[in-house]
Scaffold this motif. Structure first.
Motif, PDB file in Angstrom:
ATOM      1  N   SER A 105      43.918  36.824  35.366  1.00 56.05           N
ATOM      2  CA  SER A 105      44.820  37.832  34.798  1.00 56.05           C
ATOM      3  C   SER A 105      45.085  38.943  35.803  1.00 56.05           C
ATOM      4  CB  SER A 105      44.212  38.433  33.539  1.00 56.05           C
ATOM      5  OG  SER A 105      43.991  37.428  32.578  1.00 56.05           O
ATOM      6  N   LEU A 106      44.110  39.216  36.603  1.00 56.07           N
ATOM      7  CA  LEU A 106      44.245  40.258  37.620  1.00 56.07           C
ATOM      8  C   LEU A 106      45.517  40.035  38.421  1.00 56.07           C
ATOM      9  CD1 LEU A 106      42.295  42.554  38.282  1.00 56.07           C
ATOM     10  CD2 LEU A 106      41.447  41.201  40.174  1.00 56.07           C
ATOM     11  N   VAL A 107      45.715  38.807  38.853  1.00 53.57           N
ATOM     12  CA  VAL A 107      46.869  38.478  39.678  1.00 53.57           C
ATOM     13  C   VAL A 107      48.160  38.627  38.884  1.00 53.57           C
ATOM     14  CG1 VAL A 107      47.950  36.718  41.087  1.00 53.57           C
ATOM     15  CG2 VAL A 107      45.452  36.866  40.954  1.00 53.57           C
ATOM     16  N   ALA A 143      38.309  45.939  43.001  1.00 49.23           N
ATOM     17  CA  ALA A 143      39.158  45.367  41.958  1.00 49.23           C
ATOM     18  C   ALA A 143      38.489  44.119  41.398  1.00 49.23           C
ATOM     19  CB  ALA A 143      40.531  45.034  42.518  1.00 49.23           C
ATOM     20  N   CYS A 151      39.710  36.764  33.397  1.00 49.24           N
ATOM     21  CA  CYS A 151      39.940  38.097  33.959  1.00 49.24           C
ATOM     22  C   CYS A 151      40.425  38.008  35.397  1.00 49.24           C
ATOM     23  CB  CYS A 151      38.660  38.921  33.892  1.00 49.24           C
ATOM     24  SG  CYS A 151      38.345  39.573  32.247  1.00 49.24           S
ATOM     25  N   GLU A 207      48.780  40.232  36.093  1.00 47.40           N
ATOM     26  CA  GLU A 207      49.008  41.627  35.714  1.00 47.40           C
ATOM     27  C   GLU A 207      49.628  42.391  36.874  1.00 47.40           C
ATOM     28  OE1 GLU A 207      49.288  44.889  33.637  1.00 47.40           O
ATOM     29  OE2 GLU A 207      48.493  43.023  32.837  1.00 47.40           O
ATOM     30  N   ARG A 208      49.044  42.194  38.045  1.00 48.67           N
ATOM     31  CA  ARG A 208      49.495  42.890  39.217  1.00 48.67           C
ATOM     32  C   ARG A 208      50.937  42.561  39.522  1.00 48.67           C
ATOM     33  NH1 ARG A 208      45.225  45.635  40.416  1.00 48.67           N
ATOM     34  NH2 ARG A 208      44.649  44.274  38.765  1.00 48.67           N
TER      35      ARG A 208
END
Lengths: 212, 212
Positions: free
Chosen positions: A201-203, A168, A198, A205-206
């Motif tokens: 945002s990963l966190v 990921a 990014c 978004e999740r």
DNA sequence: GGAATATATGGCACGAACTGCCACATGGCA
DNA sequence: TGCCATGTGGCAGTTCGTGCCATATATTCC
């Protein structure tokens, strides 16, 4: 603390030949395309035979992606320097930042790396090879986490978690790199900024997906 | 509601030839390896010339990964059937499940797919090509989200978010597939279970990293 | 049904990426 | 100096992949 000056003449020559091949190759890739530059031309430029070229690099892709490999090693080394109890994603995020900062105390070394990045991104014939490296790197990242874990034997669930975090994370970095390549900016600072966006945002978004 | 019986003789023949090439190729890949089976052998088996083979498939990889492409299209179609306001990861998760269920109301169609998966996973020469498909698919997933979004123009942040979701999702699926290939199980149900575990772990993992 | 046209196929030559094999040269070491 | 290990070059050969042109097969128009 003497440097290992025990580098024999043979090894010095090999190192120089290898570097020469890399330099010539990337110069040619820059001028023409990756696809249109032949191994023959690279070998000629580096003043070695084609046969010798293939003794240094298994294939044309390998010489093209040598800088990428270097960056991967740097990141892995940075990851190993992180505290063992740090959560995977936190450690990985810190590791890339470390690696990129190490490369660019002045901002120039990182540029040297990013200069190679753009031609690589453009050459669609290289995309597959790039992804191969990414997968290999992801596995090594994941290995760090299962080894560093408290459990002795690698349980399947731990393995999955470690791989998940590694891949990921790599996905996020790749999205950033691709976005940066697609943009008209060639400023390394922008790449770093995009990568951070990014990863963060990963966190978010999740979480939103989790709530939904 | 007549089926499009307007399929000319030419098109029928082409379809049959194409399928024949695929079948012969995968049979040979199964018996020998991907690397050791030559295009010449495939063409001979399908009773076409080598030149014609390359008119149907741009390269050897393409025929090997034809089933994978099919699955990708199925998943994309399933994704488009999801409600537009669904969060990306939720929609993607539902879409794979849909696609895999469509393929296997009886559990046999999915097996047909997974049968191809293992040889593909073993052939390291295909890894790069596989990743190429994954990237292309990720871009198409992401496109669904920016298009389905409320905003008219594609803002950079939205693009990044959409790509992130798509590629993080694909990373999870790939981890699952790889784990399943590495295991000694060849039961499609195990693949589905592993994939679900990965997709769920994605959220948990992310949260813990966020808190740390 | 038959001629004109479009398209699919086959064969050939060719370029480029690799590989195996063997002869030769060069560096390391006693 | 002479022996041994190792790096290098050349060459033939295999495989993938492409351009070109002639031929065979389908489609369409009359």
């Amino acid at each position: 603390m003497s440097e290992q000056q025990a580098e024999s003449l043979r090894e010095r020559k090999k190192r120089r030949t290898r570097q020469s091949i890399i330099d010539v190759a990337h110069a040619l890739f820059h001028d023409n395309d990756y696809d249109t530059t032949t191994v023959e031309a690279i070998a000629a430029g580096a003043e070695v035979s084609v046969r010798t070229f293939f003794r240094y690099f298994a294939n044309k892709e390998e010489v093209a992606l040598a800088p990428l490999d270097e960056m991967g090693e740097l990141t892995l080394a940075a990851l190993r320097r992180r505290p063992a109890d740090e959560p995977p994603l936190t450690a990985l995020r810190a590791a890339v930042l470390d690696a990129w900062t190490i490369m660019s105390p002045d901002g120039e070394s990182l540029r040297h790396y990013t200069d190679h990045l753009l031609p690589i991104g453009k050459a669609s014939a290289l995309a597959g090879a790039v992804q191969n490296r990414v997968v290999a790197l992801g596995d090594r990242f994941a290995l760090e986490f299962v080894e560093g874990d408290d459990a002795g034997g690698p349980q399947p669930r731990t393995d999955l978690h470690a791989s998940l975090a590694a891949f990921a994370f790599l996905a996020a970095v790749q999205v950033a790199v691709r976005a940066w390549c697609a943009s008209d900016s060639n400023d390394p600072a922008d790449l770093v900024a995009t990568a951070l966006t990014c990863l963060d945002s990963l966190v978010v978004e999740r979480n939103s997906a989790h709530r939904a």
